[in-house]
Design an enzyme around this catalytic site. Structure first.
Site: not given
Length: 170
Positions: A1, A85, A164
């Site tokens: 993340d 991501e 997270d």
């Protein structure tokens, strides 16, 4: 993340914070910029002040690059596969509340360095859609709506994690 408060969070719960070189150098930058603005245009002293300011900006940039190279090398050595991501960084860089922090963290540079180092080491890099990664429960898959200010993921299945870490696991 990937994020601003923590540059990167791994699925095992390790947080990698950015040292925030630019934000911590604001005082000295302010002094150097004020010095340039007080000098007469075209003078040698202004030229010297501009050089000093440029040199300090370069110093901040090199500190950030050094940190990112060390961090990305460490991540590539430790992990067999890297999943990131696929963030739209232009939004964060244009947002007046996030821009300075986002640019100081240098997420784009981090992703770029991590990708090329992983590819040269033979570690696969997979980019996933960031939609619902921090809202979907990593245990049961249920979507738990929460605002950005809520930093803990709590699900009905009993899972309580940092937001997270949950996103990294997803």
């Amino acid at each position: 993340d990937l994020g601003i408060s923590h540059l990167a969070t791994t699925s095992d719960g390790t947080f990698y914070d950015s040292p925030k070189y630019y934000i911590n150098s604001q005082k000295k930058l302010r002094v150097l910029q004020r010095s340039v603005s007080r000098k007469k245009k075209g003078s040698n002293s202004r030229r010297n002040a501009v050089k000093a300011l440029a040199k300090f900006h370069e110093h901040i940039s090199e500190q950030r690059n050094d940190f990112l190279h060390k961090l990305t090398s460490n991540l590539v050595k430790k992990h067999d596969a890297i999943v990131l991501e696929d963030l739209k960084l232009a939004f964060m860089n244009r947002n007046k509340y996030l821009a300075k922090s986002s640019l100081d963290v240098a997420m784009g540079s981090f992703v770029e360095k991590l990708t090329y180092k992983a590819e040269s080491a033979g570690v696969p890099v997979i980019k996933v859609n960031p939609k619902y990664t921090s809202q979907a429960c990593s245990r049961c898959g249920r979507i738990v709506k929460k605002s950005l200010s809520v930093r803990t993921h709590k699900c009905d299945c009993g899972l309580i994690l940092d937001r997270d870490v949950n996103a990294a696991r997803n």
